[in-house]
Design a protein around this motif. Sequence first.
Motif, PDB file in Angstrom:
ATOM      1  N   VAL A 136       0.866  -1.185   0.000  1.00  0.00           N
ATOM      2  CA  VAL A 136       0.000   0.000   0.000  1.00  0.00           C
ATOM      3  C   VAL A 136       0.903   1.234   0.000  1.00  0.00           C
ATOM      4  O   VAL A 136       1.408   1.657   1.030  1.00  0.00           O
ATOM      5  CB  VAL A 136      -0.916  -0.011   1.245  1.00  0.00           C
ATOM      6  CG1 VAL A 136      -1.752   1.252   1.319  1.00  0.00           C
ATOM      7  CG2 VAL A 136      -1.799  -1.241   1.223  1.00  0.00           C
ATOM      8  N   SER A 176       7.570   3.318  12.448  1.00  0.00           N
ATOM      9  CA  SER A 176       7.507   1.860  12.553  1.00  0.00           C
ATOM     10  C   SER A 176       6.183   1.324  11.990  1.00  0.00           C
ATOM     11  O   SER A 176       5.128   1.941  12.189  1.00  0.00           O
ATOM     12  CB  SER A 176       7.628   1.522  14.039  1.00  0.00           C
ATOM     13  OG  SER A 176       7.563   0.163  14.208  1.00  0.00           O
ATOM     14  N   GLY A 177       6.252   0.206  11.287  1.00  0.00           N
ATOM     15  CA  GLY A 177       5.031  -0.441  10.801  1.00  0.00           C
ATOM     16  C   GLY A 177       4.442   0.182   9.548  1.00  0.00           C
ATOM     17  O   GLY A 177       3.272  -0.030   9.222  1.00  0.00           O
ATOM     18  N   LYS A 180       8.461  -0.584   5.511  1.00  0.00           N
ATOM     19  CA  LYS A 180       9.826  -0.487   4.956  1.00  0.00           C
ATOM     20  C   LYS A 180      10.422  -1.879   4.700  1.00  0.00           C
ATOM     21  O   LYS A 180      10.943  -2.151   3.616  1.00  0.00           O
ATOM     22  CB  LYS A 180      10.727   0.335   5.902  1.00  0.00           C
ATOM     23  CG  LYS A 180      10.184   1.757   6.123  1.00  0.00           C
ATOM     24  CD  LYS A 180      11.023   2.569   7.056  1.00  0.00           C
ATOM     25  CE  LYS A 180      11.071   2.078   8.484  1.00  0.00           C
ATOM     26  NZ  LYS A 180       9.782   2.124   9.199  1.00  0.00           N
ATOM     27  N   SER A 181      10.307  -2.762   5.702  1.00  0.00           N
ATOM     28  CA  SER A 181      10.876  -4.110   5.513  1.00  0.00           C
ATOM     29  C   SER A 181      10.115  -4.864   4.422  1.00  0.00           C
ATOM     30  O   SER A 181      10.714  -5.588   3.621  1.00  0.00           O
ATOM     31  CB  SER A 181      10.795  -4.929   6.807  1.00  0.00           C
ATOM     32  OG  SER A 181      11.322  -4.193   7.854  1.00  0.00           O
ATOM     33  N   THR A 182       8.803  -4.681   4.416  1.00  0.00           N
ATOM     34  CA  THR A 182       7.988  -5.369   3.412  1.00  0.00           C
ATOM     35  C   THR A 182       8.371  -4.886   2.008  1.00  0.00           C
ATOM     36  O   THR A 182       8.410  -5.656   1.053  1.00  0.00           O
ATOM     37  CB  THR A 182       6.487  -5.093   3.677  1.00  0.00           C
ATOM     38  OG1 THR A 182       6.243  -5.294   5.067  1.00  0.00           O
ATOM     39  CG2 THR A 182       5.601  -6.005   2.882  1.00  0.00           C
TER      40      THR A 182
HETATM   41  N1  LIG Z   1       2.585   0.075   3.193  1.00  0.00           N
HETATM   42  C1  LIG Z   1       2.236  -1.179   3.503  1.00  0.00           C
HETATM   43  N2  LIG Z   1       1.659  -1.968   2.591  1.00  0.00           N
HETATM   44  C2  LIG Z   1       1.291  -3.227   2.892  1.00  0.00           C
HETATM   45  N3  LIG Z   1       1.477  -3.794   4.106  1.00  0.00           N
HETATM   46  C3  LIG Z   1       2.062  -3.059   5.051  1.00  0.00           C
HETATM   47  C4  LIG Z   1       2.469  -1.718   4.805  1.00  0.00           C
HETATM   48  N4  LIG Z   1       3.022  -1.243   5.918  1.00  0.00           N
HETATM   49  C5  LIG Z   1       2.977  -2.216   6.824  1.00  0.00           C
HETATM   50  N5  LIG Z   1       2.401  -3.312   6.311  1.00  0.00           N
HETATM   51  C6  LIG Z   1       2.202  -4.586   7.027  1.00  0.00           C
HETATM   52  O1  LIG Z   1       2.577  -4.379   8.373  1.00  0.00           O
HETATM   53  C7  LIG Z   1       3.544  -5.303   8.841  1.00  0.00           C
HETATM   54  C8  LIG Z   1       4.791  -4.580   9.342  1.00  0.00           C
HETATM   55  O2  LIG Z   1       5.399  -3.871   8.271  1.00  0.00           O
HETATM   56  P1  LIG Z   1       6.955  -3.678   8.125  1.00  0.00           P
HETATM   57  O3  LIG Z   1       7.695  -4.605   9.049  1.00  0.00           O
HETATM   58  O4  LIG Z   1       7.290  -3.743   6.688  1.00  0.00           O
HETATM   59  O5  LIG Z   1       7.130  -2.203   8.672  1.00  0.00           O
HETATM   60  P2  LIG Z   1       8.475  -1.395   8.958  1.00  0.00           P
HETATM   61  O6  LIG Z   1       8.223  -0.005   8.454  1.00  0.00           O
HETATM   62  O7  LIG Z   1       9.640  -2.106   8.416  1.00  0.00           O
HETATM   63  O8  LIG Z   1       8.511  -1.395  10.537  1.00  0.00           O
HETATM   64  P3  LIG Z   1       9.794  -1.206  11.523  1.00  0.00           P
HETATM   65  O9  LIG Z   1      10.358   0.172  11.275  1.00  0.00           O
HETATM   66  O10 LIG Z   1       9.183  -1.335  12.888  1.00  0.00           O
HETATM   67  O11 LIG Z   1      10.761  -2.306  11.193  1.00  0.00           O
HETATM   68  C9  LIG Z   1       3.851  -6.217   7.684  1.00  0.00           C
HETATM   69  O12 LIG Z   1       3.268  -7.461   7.976  1.00  0.00           O
HETATM   70  C10 LIG Z   1       3.176  -5.622   6.462  1.00  0.00           C
HETATM   71  O13 LIG Z   1       2.496  -6.595   5.754  1.00  0.00           O
END
Ligand SMILES: Nc1ncnc2c1ncn2[C@@H]1O[C@H](COP(=O)(O)OP(=O)(O)OP(=O)(O)O)[C@@H](O)[C@H]1O
Length: 363
Positions: A136, A176-177, A180-182
Amino acid sequence: MQENQLYRKIITYLNSLPCVEDSDFTNLFSGSKSNEINLILDANQKIVDNFLSARVTWINEKDEKTGLKLFVLKIRRNDKRRILRPYLQHVHAKFDEIEQRREEVRLFVNINDELYGNRRWISVPFTHPATFDTMVIEQDLKNKIKADLETFLKSKQHYNRIARIWKRNYLLHGPSGTGKSTFIAAMANFLNYDVYNIDLSKVSKESDLKVLLLQSTSKSLIVIEDLDSYLCNKSATLSLSAILNFMDGIFSCCGDERIMIFTMNSKDQIDLTVLRPGRIDHHIHFPLCDFNAFKSLASSHLGLKDHELFPQVEENFQTGSVLSPAEISEIMISNRNSPSRALKLVISTHQSNSKARSSNNIR
Ligand SMILES: Nc1ncnc2c1ncn2[C@@H]1O[C@H](COP(=O)(O)OP(=O)(O)OP(=O)(O)O)[C@@H](O)[C@H]1O
């Protein structure tokens, strides 16, 4: 010590030969698909290959003193001059062909364990299902990123011509969340590149960081997550200059067709030298959820294109974004059997987070 890339190529080549099945001892490993079994040459085995009507023998050995694994190549004296060079070129070419065909993406993590000798990485198949379609993010941004990556893939000659290393560095930043990792997983699947995820807490000196780069391969994503918290941590073992050198120093040019990705929750406190072009070529911001992002999640997670509660959700979002896609996604997953309950929970969580945020701001 640097892994000998030729050794890796030879192993890959030999393991692809049908005659690996004839060796007395061969290891069986399950592959990435459920019905796939791979044969991997065992230690001290002999493989006989034929090339341009000459017999070529490889013996897989281990040096007892140093523990180093090596191959002994035997070619008859009369054939040596005629076939040695073309044969090694043939091994290189076959290796490249196998790599091109390889669909499996692998995830490497760095290790710091004497048990593994000189190896600095261990890997597992990378099976993360994320794609750009499932992410997304704004459609325009998605298209721009895809175009940027596609241009990068076709740019070997351009980079050569302007005497630049064929690599590109991305910074993904946002709370966070927010995905980025996704996004890194989606990028790996889009490019079919292996992911080398560096855990800086396992790296004690700059030379280890260089070895990690030397032991990684081309066509890869080199990832460091949460770089901001590492850089702001007073007890971090690596200096800022070690990180700067890693990002675009002389060692970052080993192997080409690489993408380096760094993630940060915020780049506000970061020294500008870290962010300058060359160290970061492309900044991508990952925001908290707005109403459009919410609608995409409702569609993918709950199958909802519209709902009587949507106007109320929209009204909430107009007061500002306080929920991450991860939080909304979690609410929707846990309440997928009752879309109305999921939406009510999104509304109430949004309201309580907004209240908490404004009372924090007042204090
Ligand atoms: N933009 C997005 N599109 C689709 N799914 C998302 C999105 N953001 C978060 N998610 C969902 O939320 C969960 C956590 O996302 P993710 O680990 O990629 O976030 P992050 O930004 O890397 O967090 P952090 O900084 O805490 O490591 C994943 O399971 C993912 O599927």
